[in-house]
Design a protein around this motif. Sequence first.
Motif, PDB file in Angstrom:
ATOM      1  N   GLY A  70     -22.239  49.546  19.948  1.00 36.76           N
ATOM      2  CA  GLY A  70     -21.299  49.272  19.004  1.00 36.76           C
ATOM      3  C   GLY A  70     -21.917  48.486  17.843  1.00 36.76           C
ATOM      4  O   GLY A  70     -21.545  48.622  16.729  1.00 36.76           O
ATOM      5  N   PHE A 104     -15.171  47.300  11.254  1.00 37.13           N
ATOM      6  CA  PHE A 104     -14.481  47.776  12.297  1.00 37.13           C
ATOM      7  C   PHE A 104     -14.573  49.025  12.830  1.00 37.13           C
ATOM      8  O   PHE A 104     -14.574  49.619  13.928  1.00 37.13           O
ATOM      9  CB  PHE A 104     -13.165  47.128  12.276  1.00 37.13           C
ATOM     10  N   ASP A 105     -14.607  49.783  11.746  1.00 32.49           N
ATOM     11  CA  ASP A 105     -14.410  51.567  11.753  1.00 32.49           C
ATOM     12  C   ASP A 105     -15.715  51.820  12.458  1.00 32.49           C
ATOM     13  O   ASP A 105     -15.846  52.748  13.397  1.00 32.49           O
ATOM     14  CB  ASP A 105     -14.104  52.151  10.591  1.00 32.49           C
ATOM     15  N   ARG A 135     -16.151  50.686  16.197  1.00 31.47           N
ATOM     16  CA  ARG A 135     -14.804  51.499  17.094  1.00 31.47           C
ATOM     17  C   ARG A 135     -15.576  52.806  17.200  1.00 31.47           C
ATOM     18  O   ARG A 135     -15.628  53.199  18.508  1.00 31.47           O
ATOM     19  CB  ARG A 135     -13.627  51.475  16.463  1.00 31.47           C
ATOM     20  N   LYS A 136     -16.132  53.303  16.068  1.00 31.62           N
ATOM     21  CA  LYS A 136     -16.731  54.706  16.324  1.00 31.62           C
ATOM     22  C   LYS A 136     -17.953  54.748  17.337  1.00 31.62           C
ATOM     23  O   LYS A 136     -18.064  55.762  18.149  1.00 31.62           O
ATOM     24  CB  LYS A 136     -16.973  55.133  14.953  1.00 31.62           C
ATOM     25  N   LEU A 179     -18.747  52.253  19.725  1.00 28.80           N
ATOM     26  CA  LEU A 179     -18.330  52.011  20.992  1.00 28.80           C
ATOM     27  C   LEU A 179     -17.661  53.138  21.931  1.00 28.80           C
ATOM     28  O   LEU A 179     -17.748  53.304  22.943  1.00 28.80           O
ATOM     29  CB  LEU A 179     -17.106  50.853  21.026  1.00 28.80           C
ATOM     30  N   LYS A 180     -16.921  54.021  21.111  1.00 23.85           N
ATOM     31  CA  LYS A 180     -16.294  55.181  21.767  1.00 23.85           C
ATOM     32  C   LYS A 180     -17.411  56.196  22.018  1.00 23.85           C
ATOM     33  O   LYS A 180     -17.075  56.996  23.045  1.00 23.85           O
ATOM     34  CB  LYS A 180     -15.310  55.797  20.582  1.00 23.85           C
ATOM     35  N   TYR A 215     -14.923  43.445  21.018  1.00 19.68           N
ATOM     36  CA  TYR A 215     -15.926  44.431  21.459  1.00 19.68           C
ATOM     37  C   TYR A 215     -15.458  45.226  22.708  1.00 19.68           C
ATOM     38  O   TYR A 215     -15.714  46.313  22.765  1.00 19.68           O
ATOM     39  CB  TYR A 215     -17.179  43.638  21.657  1.00 19.68           C
ATOM     40  N   HIS A 260     -12.473  45.924  23.703  1.00 18.76           N
ATOM     41  CA  HIS A 260     -11.300  46.583  23.524  1.00 18.76           C
ATOM     42  C   HIS A 260     -11.000  47.608  22.337  1.00 18.76           C
ATOM     43  O   HIS A 260     -10.087  48.138  22.247  1.00 18.76           O
ATOM     44  CB  HIS A 260     -10.163  45.790  23.525  1.00 18.76           C
ATOM     45  N   LEU A 261     -11.954  47.582  21.657  1.00 21.89           N
ATOM     46  CA  LEU A 261     -12.037  48.425  20.398  1.00 21.89           C
ATOM     47  C   LEU A 261     -12.325  49.911  20.810  1.00 21.89           C
ATOM     48  O   LEU A 261     -12.179  50.880  20.163  1.00 21.89           O
ATOM     49  CB  LEU A 261     -12.913  48.150  19.321  1.00 21.89           C
ATOM     50  N   GLY A 262     -13.213  50.077  21.903  1.00 13.61           N
ATOM     51  CA  GLY A 262     -13.949  51.594  21.958  1.00 13.61           C
ATOM     52  C   GLY A 262     -13.518  52.211  23.255  1.00 13.61           C
ATOM     53  O   GLY A 262     -14.313  53.100  23.629  1.00 13.61           O
TER      54      GLY A 262
END
Length: 507
Positions: free
Chosen positions: A52, A62-63, A66-67, A69-70, A109, A111-113
Amino acid sequence: MTPDYDLVVIGGGINGTGIARDAVGRGASVLLAEMGDLAGATSSASTKLIHGGLRYLEYYEFDLVRKALKEREVLWRAAPHIIWPLRFILPHHKELRPAWLLRLGLFLYDHLGGRKLLPATKTVKLDQPPFSHGLKAMFKKGFEYSDCWVEDARMVVLNARDAADRGADILTRTKCVNARRQGSLWEVVLRDLESGEERTVTAKALVNAAGPWVADMLSGVVGANRTSNVRLVKGSHIVVRRLFDHDRCFIFQNGDGRIIFAIPYEREFTLIGTTDVDYDADPDEVKISDGEVEYLCQSVSEYLETTVTPEDVIHTYSGVRPLYDDGAEDAKAATRDYVLELEGGEDDRAALLSVFGGKITTYRKLAEQVLEKLEPFLPFKRGVWTAYAPLPGGDFGPLDFDAQVSSLEADFPFLAKVHAERLVRAYGTDARLFLADAKRSEDLGTCFGADLYEPEVRWLIDREWARAAEDILWRRSKLGLHFSETETAALEAFIKRYLAEKAEAAA
């Protein structure tokens, strides 16, 4: 006039091959042209992490985080042979960021993804085994968190493989020397850099995924009057003999705000990187500077028991990141997110889409967004699809790697365990395709060095566009770390003979 292709993609790095794969899978006719070898520039010079970007949280990206990490587990499922989880140790340095801030960042880190398979962060005692061997005694406390490793150049090649298997034309060592609109179509002139021959193709849309050459492509080849700002940033890495015995990676904070990774690499080595240096020279000539070597050595030596010096460095590599210039004062603060610029497509003008920036972790999402922008101009027959489709050789579960190795050993008992592991790591289930005729070790033919045998080399030439020893030893694999000059020369001679025989047979 019927075009030769729906889409022409310029650039055979991770973004270009990802776009080509996605587009042809949606039913478009696609040609990709790469002026060198696949992953020949930036895409083989990364830190080789699917992550991430923990430090980007400090820049409020953050965007982007998040992107990315997903995507970690999406990509791991698609390519469990070349991607696998790693645990990272972040030591608390009392003179730098406070422990509570590190823990808060790692909470975000985690919990965002949408993490499902990767283990969560935990606090670890660094003065106890296994971490007490390797780190200086002053570091008592740290945090262990998850990210993933990727064989970056193989990720590129496997995207190209899948694109070709689905019908795309992949041309390496082919340069786009001119591209002009002819009404609603692009007329693209391609030059084979080995033969010098040129061909002209037409397409409904053109994607400029030329990486460090994205601006040159716009101004010199397309003849655009305006180009977006591109900030070229050099990132360099060093390789030394293995510095610690455990399988975790270290992420070290520096006083200048940067972070440095120290990662177990190719069994016998440690990979250390990276730097962030603004770069204004030819991307073809990029190489590490003495100052960067000294910086990386000093950075890890502050943390490790073993002092690392420039004399310990046995290999280096550097790449140029084509970042979007967002006006950041310092290279390390420049955004790593990508920017997509679409020009044309309306008023019967052929569409041009240029890619600026990006990370290997987000290449698949980038490709989806590129095609979303191009969808009004291209004849897609299906929608998004790559999130659930394995890359070649990756048709097994993300937790089943060891089972794949055991199965390969059982079916080919003459393979040493370390050899079987390397083959599954590189090719997954495809390893069986070039081993199929081998009943005993003698059937593998010539050993060129390490555990590289003829069937694998022939596969790399026939199916993965390898044309030189460098392609095989430093991009399709990292066996160059184990090869002598004599062995490399013998491999180069074999490749030339084999290509000549193929050309003669095709004539």
